[in-house]
Scaffold this motif. Structure first.
Motif, short mmCIF file in Angstrom:
data_model
loop_
_atom_site.label_atom_id
_atom_site.label_comp_id
_atom_site.label_asym_id
_atom_site.label_seq_id
_atom_site.Cartn_x
_atom_site.Cartn_y
_atom_site.Cartn_z
N PHE A 6 0.85 -1.19 0.00
CA PHE A 6 0.00 0.00 0.00
C PHE A 6 0.89 1.24 0.00
O PHE A 6 1.77 1.39 0.86
CB PHE A 6 -0.89 -0.02 1.24
CG PHE A 6 -1.85 1.14 1.34
CD1 PHE A 6 -2.79 1.37 0.36
CD2 PHE A 6 -1.84 1.99 2.44
CE1 PHE A 6 -3.70 2.42 0.45
CE2 PHE A 6 -2.74 3.04 2.56
CZ PHE A 6 -3.67 3.26 1.56
N VAL A 7 0.68 2.12 -0.97
CA VAL A 7 1.41 3.38 -1.05
C VAL A 7 0.42 4.51 -0.82
O VAL A 7 -0.53 4.67 -1.59
CB VAL A 7 2.09 3.55 -2.43
CG1 VAL A 7 2.90 4.84 -2.46
CG2 VAL A 7 2.99 2.36 -2.73
N ASN A 8 0.62 5.26 0.26
CA ASN A 8 -0.35 6.32 0.54
C ASN A 8 -0.06 7.55 -0.31
O ASN A 8 0.89 7.58 -1.09
CB ASN A 8 -0.42 6.63 2.04
CG ASN A 8 0.69 7.55 2.54
OD1 ASN A 8 1.63 7.85 1.82
ND2 ASN A 8 0.57 7.96 3.78
N ALA A 9 -0.90 8.56 -0.17
CA ALA A 9 -0.83 9.73 -1.05
C ALA A 9 0.50 10.46 -0.98
O ALA A 9 0.88 11.16 -1.92
CB ALA A 9 -1.98 10.68 -0.70
N GLU A 10 1.24 10.26 0.11
CA GLU A 10 2.51 10.95 0.29
C GLU A 10 3.71 10.09 -0.07
O GLU A 10 4.85 10.51 0.09
CB GLU A 10 2.63 11.42 1.74
CG GLU A 10 1.53 12.38 2.15
CD GLU A 10 1.55 12.68 3.64
OE1 GLU A 10 1.95 13.79 4.01
OE2 GLU A 10 1.17 11.79 4.43
N GLY A 11 3.47 8.86 -0.53
CA GLY A 11 4.57 8.00 -0.93
C GLY A 11 5.13 7.14 0.18
O GLY A 11 6.22 6.57 0.05
N ILE A 12 4.39 7.02 1.29
CA ILE A 12 4.81 6.14 2.39
C ILE A 12 4.35 4.73 2.09
O ILE A 12 3.23 4.51 1.62
CB ILE A 12 4.23 6.63 3.73
CG1 ILE A 12 4.82 8.01 4.08
CG2 ILE A 12 4.50 5.64 4.86
CD1 ILE A 12 4.18 8.66 5.29
N LEU A 13 5.20 3.74 2.36
CA LEU A 13 4.91 2.34 2.07
C LEU A 13 4.39 1.65 3.32
O LEU A 13 4.96 1.79 4.41
CB LEU A 13 6.17 1.62 1.58
CG LEU A 13 6.94 2.30 0.44
CD1 LEU A 13 8.17 1.49 0.07
CD2 LEU A 13 6.05 2.49 -0.79
N LEU A 14 3.31 0.86 3.16
CA LEU A 14 2.70 0.15 4.28
C LEU A 14 2.36 -1.28 3.87
O LEU A 14 2.27 -1.58 2.69
CB LEU A 14 1.43 0.88 4.74
CG LEU A 14 1.69 2.28 5.29
CD1 LEU A 14 0.98 3.31 4.44
CD2 LEU A 14 1.28 2.41 6.73
N PRO A 15 2.19 -2.20 4.86
CA PRO A 15 1.96 -3.61 4.55
C PRO A 15 0.71 -3.88 3.73
O PRO A 15 0.66 -4.80 2.93
CB PRO A 15 1.87 -4.28 5.92
CG PRO A 15 2.58 -3.36 6.84
CD PRO A 15 2.35 -1.98 6.30
N CYS A 16 -0.36 -3.10 3.97
CA CYS A 16 -1.60 -3.24 3.22
C CYS A 16 -2.47 -2.04 3.56
O CYS A 16 -2.11 -1.19 4.37
CB CYS A 16 -2.31 -4.56 3.54
SG CYS A 16 -3.09 -4.60 5.18
N GLU A 17 -3.65 -1.98 2.94
CA GLU A 17 -4.54 -0.83 3.15
C GLU A 17 -5.30 -0.91 4.46
O GLU A 17 -5.97 0.06 4.84
CB GLU A 17 -5.53 -0.72 1.98
CG GLU A 17 -6.65 -1.75 1.94
CD GLU A 17 -6.24 -3.11 1.40
OE1 GLU A 17 -7.14 -3.94 1.16
OE2 GLU A 17 -5.02 -3.35 1.22
#
Length: 475
Positions: free
Chosen positions: A367-378
């Protein structure tokens, strides 16, 4: 040695049709007679010759071992770097944090101690960097998925189109599947035609009949309900391409537990438009909620009655139309959790292992949020420092990913003695901003998780006793 290690590592339970124990070491459910059940449950202290023989037979068949996991280490820990470098399978882009609705139970609503809707949206530059990153880290994947998420993603329809065009060029040679989760209020003819042309899988949020949908899902700008426009747009998709509609459109309903269950179930059952659609249902998440939802007695009674009728349908005692439309996936979940199979059976718990719950973070669903931070999933809390696994600028933080994969270390003393070890669903999504609170938050979910697992075991064994063939679901 701790007292719990001196006893067989099992969990006893009963149904109206039998007495059972779940053997944690072999990962199997075993039926036993009442006397053996009472002895193992501590209700009878007198170990008769009959009971002694039955215990001996169980032990000879590999059951009633006392082994527990001693070292917390996920078996995929060492290969995680390879997967992160080469095998990311799905990219989910948060194209906007804005939404045109204001739903009280939404995690972005302001009613949760986590995050709010904002005016932040993903730039084309960040979107392209995310797709570039995806291309670089999916070299061993021939089939990939790109999903679009919000807020409401169709507030940024032009960005979605640009992302698809860029991905088709950048990921040439791969089979790309596209998906989007939407409230369906912004679906114009142009958008619908685009979705059909590009074979998008579309998950539409719809909570039930007009009185429930309009109470729960209202427009932000005028507070009016959304039922009519959502139903209108669903019908429009079906009229344009019925095959696409039945194959690619899915419904997600959030059950409002303060209300009744039957009226929601009847709505989806009686409206012809939903006849061949996949419908998934979940209750409102209370993770970090400022006020907790309370399941009404009416809801609980009606849900259990519908489950009972569904079981009667499955064993041939009721006609198919009596089956709950909201429980269609439950039997498959039971099958996956409870079936005896080569891949789930084991002789004994390994000394080094990890409980159920965490998946390979960022590999299955980056999951890539609007600011470009990477996360495991939404599903994780995106403002949680614990959950962030990198940025597009700096790349993936493999150490953080391995920590998330081995989240059991936070609660390992409790986990190693827990009978629901293999079937646990706890992961980093239960966390918030600080690691100090993480143990408390994970353990808080334990009673609910164990209750769900035990109920699933009971439902599975009852259906088996009544002759239901779960193997027919293996397709």
């Amino acid at each position: 040695m701790e007292y719990y290690k001196e006893k067989p590592f099992i969990h006893l339970f009963q149904t109206p049709l039998g007495n059972y124990f779940y053997d944690v070491n072999t990962n199997e459910i075993v039926k036993i007679d009442l006397k053996t059940y009472e002895y193992l449950n501590g209700e009878v202290n007198n170990e008769t010759d009959e009971i002694r023989k039955k215990l001996y037979d169980l032990e000879m068949n590999g059951y009633l071992k006392k082994s527990h996991v001693e070292i917390t280490k996920h078996p995929l820990t060492d290969i995680l770097p390879f997967y992160a470098t080469n095998k990311i399978g799905q990219l989910i882009l948060q194209v906007t944090q804005r939404c045109n609705l204001h739903c009280e139970y939404c995690v972005y609503s302001g009613n949760y101690e986590t995050r709010n809707h904002t005016n932040k949206k993903m730039s084309l530059s960040i979107a392209k960097k995310a797709i570039d990153f995806f291309q670089e880290h999916s070299t061993d994947q021939n089939n990939v998925t790109i999903g679009f998420y919000g807020g409401e993603p169709f507030l940024e329809f032009e960005l979605i189109k640009e992302c698809v065009a860029y991905a088709e060029d950048k990921l040439e040679g791969k089979k790309i599947e596209y998906s989007v989760t939407t409230n369906a209020t912004l679906l114009t003819d142009e958008i619908i035609d685009y979705l059909i042309f590009n074979n998008f899988f579309v998950t539409v949020s719809l909570d039930g009949p007009r009185e429930i949908q309009d109470e729960c899902r209202r427009f932000l700008y005028n507070n009016k309900g959304t039922f009519d426009i959502v139903m209108k747009n669903l019908r429009k998709i079906k009229e344009k391409d019925i095959n696409y509609f039945e194959k690619n459109v899915r419904i997600n309903t959030v059950l409002v537990v303060e209300r009744g269950y039957e009226c929601i179930d009847q709505f989806f059952k009686e409206e012809n438009i939903f006849e061949n659609l996949m419908i998934s249902a979940s209750t409102v998440s209370d993770n970090y909620a400022k006020t907790k939802s309370k399941i009404s007695e009416e809801f609980h009674i009606e849900q259990q009655y519908e489950l009972f009728k569904t079981f009667l349908v499955e064993i041939g005692e009721l006609e198919k139309e009596k089956e709950s439309s909201l429980l269609s996936e439950y039997l498959k979940q039971l099958y996956e959790m409870c079936r005896k199979s080569e891949e789930k059976h084991r002789n004994e718990l390994p000394k080094s292992w990890h409980r159920g719950g965490p998946c390979l973070p960022g590999i299955m669903r980056l999951f890539v949020n609007a600011e470009g931070i990477l996360l495991p999933c939404e599903r994780v809390c995106e403002i949680s420092e614990c959950a962030q696994i990198g940025t597009l600028e700096k790349g993936l933080d493999l150490e953080k990913m391995q920590w998330i994969l081995n989240i059991e270390k936070v609660t390992e003393d409790e986990c190693h003695k827990c009978w629901a070890y293999s079937e646990c669903s706890g992961c980093i999504r239960f966390g918030n901003n600080c690691r100090e609170d993480l143990k408390k938050l994970i353990l808080k979910k334990c009673p609910e998780i164990k209750g769900n697992v035990e109920n699933a075991f009971k439902d599975f064994t009852v259906l088996c006793e009544l002759g239901y063939d779960f193997d027919k679901l293996d397709c």
